[in-house]
Design an enzyme around this catalytic site. Sequence first.
Site, short mmCIF file in Angstrom:
data_model
loop_
_atom_site.label_atom_id
_atom_site.label_comp_id
_atom_site.label_asym_id
_atom_site.label_seq_id
_atom_site.Cartn_x
_atom_site.Cartn_y
_atom_site.Cartn_z
N TRP A 188 0.98 -1.15 -0.06
CA TRP A 188 0.10 -0.13 -0.10
C TRP A 188 0.99 1.35 0.01
O TRP A 188 1.79 1.24 0.81
CB TRP A 188 -0.79 0.15 1.25
CG TRP A 188 -1.54 1.58 1.36
CD1 TRP A 188 -2.62 1.82 0.61
CD2 TRP A 188 -1.32 2.58 2.33
NE1 TRP A 188 -2.93 3.09 1.05
CE2 TRP A 188 -1.90 3.62 1.81
CE3 TRP A 188 -0.28 2.59 3.06
CZ2 TRP A 188 -1.91 4.81 2.53
CZ3 TRP A 188 -0.09 3.85 4.11
CH2 TRP A 188 -1.06 4.65 3.76
N GLU A 229 -2.88 -2.80 -2.41
CA GLU A 229 -4.15 -2.22 -1.93
C GLU A 229 -4.49 -0.89 -2.29
O GLU A 229 -3.71 0.09 -2.48
CB GLU A 229 -3.88 -2.11 -0.27
CG GLU A 229 -4.94 -1.52 0.66
CD GLU A 229 -4.54 -1.55 2.02
OE1 GLU A 229 -3.26 -1.75 2.47
OE2 GLU A 229 -5.69 -1.15 2.76
N LYS A 231 -6.99 2.65 -2.43
CA LYS A 231 -7.89 3.54 -1.40
C LYS A 231 -8.41 4.87 -2.19
O LYS A 231 -7.99 5.15 -3.24
CB LYS A 231 -6.49 4.09 -0.32
CG LYS A 231 -6.88 4.82 0.73
CD LYS A 231 -5.94 5.20 1.79
CE LYS A 231 -6.56 5.82 2.97
NZ LYS A 231 -5.50 5.84 4.00
N ASP A 262 -9.69 -3.12 1.50
CA ASP A 262 -9.79 -2.49 2.84
C ASP A 262 -11.00 -1.88 2.89
O ASP A 262 -11.41 -0.87 2.23
CB ASP A 262 -8.73 -1.66 3.15
CG ASP A 262 -8.75 -1.05 4.44
OD1 ASP A 262 -9.73 -0.44 4.92
OD2 ASP A 262 -7.84 -0.86 5.07
N HIS A 265 -11.74 1.87 2.87
CA HIS A 265 -10.95 2.91 1.41
C HIS A 265 -11.91 2.87 0.60
O HIS A 265 -11.69 3.04 -0.81
CB HIS A 265 -9.65 1.79 0.99
CG HIS A 265 -8.56 1.98 2.01
ND1 HIS A 265 -7.33 1.51 1.70
CD2 HIS A 265 -8.55 2.34 3.24
CE1 HIS A 265 -6.58 1.54 2.65
NE2 HIS A 265 -7.11 2.20 3.64
N HIS A 289 -8.65 -6.19 4.45
CA HIS A 289 -8.24 -5.27 5.52
C HIS A 289 -9.69 -5.02 6.16
O HIS A 289 -10.37 -4.17 5.72
CB HIS A 289 -7.43 -4.25 5.05
CG HIS A 289 -6.12 -4.50 5.04
ND1 HIS A 289 -4.99 -3.45 5.11
CD2 HIS A 289 -5.24 -5.66 5.18
CE1 HIS A 289 -3.80 -4.05 4.93
NE2 HIS A 289 -3.97 -5.22 5.05
N ASP A 297 -11.96 7.01 6.92
CA ASP A 297 -11.18 5.72 6.88
C ASP A 297 -10.51 5.73 8.34
O ASP A 297 -9.34 5.78 8.57
CB ASP A 297 -9.79 5.70 6.03
CG ASP A 297 -9.03 4.33 6.24
OD1 ASP A 297 -9.58 3.20 6.52
OD2 ASP A 297 -7.82 4.46 5.76
N ASP A 299 -10.41 3.82 11.00
CA ASP A 299 -9.70 2.55 11.45
C ASP A 299 -10.20 2.13 13.06
O ASP A 299 -9.37 1.93 13.85
CB ASP A 299 -8.14 2.57 11.36
CG ASP A 299 -7.89 2.36 9.82
OD1 ASP A 299 -8.12 1.32 9.45
OD2 ASP A 299 -7.30 3.31 9.38
N ASP A 329 -7.27 -4.40 9.95
CA ASP A 329 -6.47 -3.26 10.02
C ASP A 329 -7.17 -2.09 10.76
O ASP A 329 -8.07 -1.44 10.07
CB ASP A 329 -6.33 -2.84 8.43
CG ASP A 329 -5.70 -1.50 8.22
OD1 ASP A 329 -4.98 -1.00 9.34
OD2 ASP A 329 -5.35 -0.89 7.25
C1 LIG Z 1 -1.06 1.09 8.55
C2 LIG Z 1 -2.12 1.13 7.34
O1 LIG Z 1 -3.27 1.04 7.81
C3 LIG Z 1 -2.02 -0.04 6.33
O2 LIG Z 1 -0.61 -0.28 5.89
C4 LIG Z 1 -2.78 0.29 5.01
O3 LIG Z 1 -3.31 -1.14 5.09
C5 LIG Z 1 -3.86 1.19 4.89
O4 LIG Z 1 -5.05 0.78 5.08
C6 LIG Z 1 -3.72 2.68 4.71
O5 LIG Z 1 -4.87 3.28 4.91
MN LIG Z 2 -5.51 -1.35 4.87
#
Ligand SMILES: C[C@H](O)[C@H](O)[C@@H](O)C(=O)CO
Ligand SMILES: [Mn+2]
Length: 421
Positions: A188, A229, A231, A262, A265, A289, A297, A299, A329
């Site tokens: 990524w 990956e 985004k 992901d 994303h 992910h 995003d 997380d 993730d």
């Molecule tokens: C650490 C990151 O979240 C990861 O490498 C990547 O997968 C990502 O989702 C970035 O938005």
């Molecule tokens: Mn990710």
Amino acid sequence: MANKEMIKKAYELAKEQYAALGVDTEAVLNKINEIKISLHCWQTDDVSGTENPDGQLSGGIQATGNYPGKARNITEIMADLEKVMSLLPGKQRVNVHALYGDFSGGAADRDAIEVKHFQGWIDWCKKQGIGMDFNGSFFSHPKADSGFTLSSKDEEVRKFWVEHLKRTREIAAEVGKQLKSPCVLNTWIPDGSKDTPVDRNGMRSQLTKSLDEGFAAEFPKEYMKDAVESKVFGIGAESMTVGSHDYYLGYAIKNNKMICLDNGHFHPTEVVGDKISSCLQFVDEVLLHVTRPVRWDSDHVVTLNEEVQTIASEIVRNDFISRVNVGLDFFDASINRIGAYVVGTRAAQKAFMIAMLEPTSTLVKYEENGQNFERLALLEELKTKPFGAVWDYYCLQEGVPVSEDYIAEIQAYEKEVLSKR
Ligand SMILES: C[C@H](O)[C@H](O)[C@@H](O)C(=O)CO
Ligand SMILES: [Mn+2]
């Protein structure tokens, strides 16, 4: 504290209810261990890494919060992951980012990392009896400050990151070879533009050139598998992302790579669960992910929500388990980090178990007959079937805390270990 006899009784009742629908709970209890979730090492320390732990996290991603007890070195990261795994049923894998090497023998820049920097991780995984996955780290580095890495028009910068990609692939292949389990290498990059760019095509052509160079070497599939990956946007790269979904899906199909989906994303109304069967028409495998985007995003820790359920159901219904590599993730720095892993991983595992407890053939039959009321009704009724009793029994069988019992264990770990950091 959970009462074993009650758990068993509840399970027996649940077993009968599911049997009435044609679902064999014993078969589910066997099958669920086929799901191996890759635990991302970066929730232990808010994506700080071991290369330069006090450095700034860049690349348009953010870990917000300042909960005490974050891991400060590899020893603490591994100890925390061991604690996490002791609270999860089944076996997991561990997913390591390149900025988590062991650099105690001397610093190595990203274009100079070698297997020796990750041998400690490999040995640790061997000891745990688990597989390991790997990721290039194309962020939190001065050579990523321009916002461009593999797509950079600065040849020195571009070459630097191509070398990083090459090295991560060599390391991944050695990981898979030593652990006798293919290592999924995810690539990524954060490359994108804050404001409207003019030469989008130029940037994407640079990325293609870099990927082609980085992926030129062939490695046996039983050692390593590449994923790319996509985004939609990152912080500071709101107007355009070089590695968009269209871009990477095309690249993956053309070059026989995995696409990494992901679920943070994409545009908020897009459903990653719906993309799996589309992608798998044209690529051999996908990487996931699994995360919980809240408005962006962000997380957040994974919870058992509709999005995650759709992902798990699509995999199970179509017998895609061997073609879908599941990673997590998320990185929430505002709560106990061990707790974040346990809640998030268990949520994903529960989604898979719920998917396995579905009488799919009945539902498909309804669908094919045009009995859409019946399909809707059964799907609704399944939501309140006693899945929790099967889950608790599974945890009991696996010798891990049942239901909310893990809360006390995490509190104790916080008191005895995390609070002393
Ligand atoms: C650490 C990151 O979240 C990861 O490498 C990547 O997968 C990502 O989702 C970035 O938005
Ligand atoms: Mn990710």
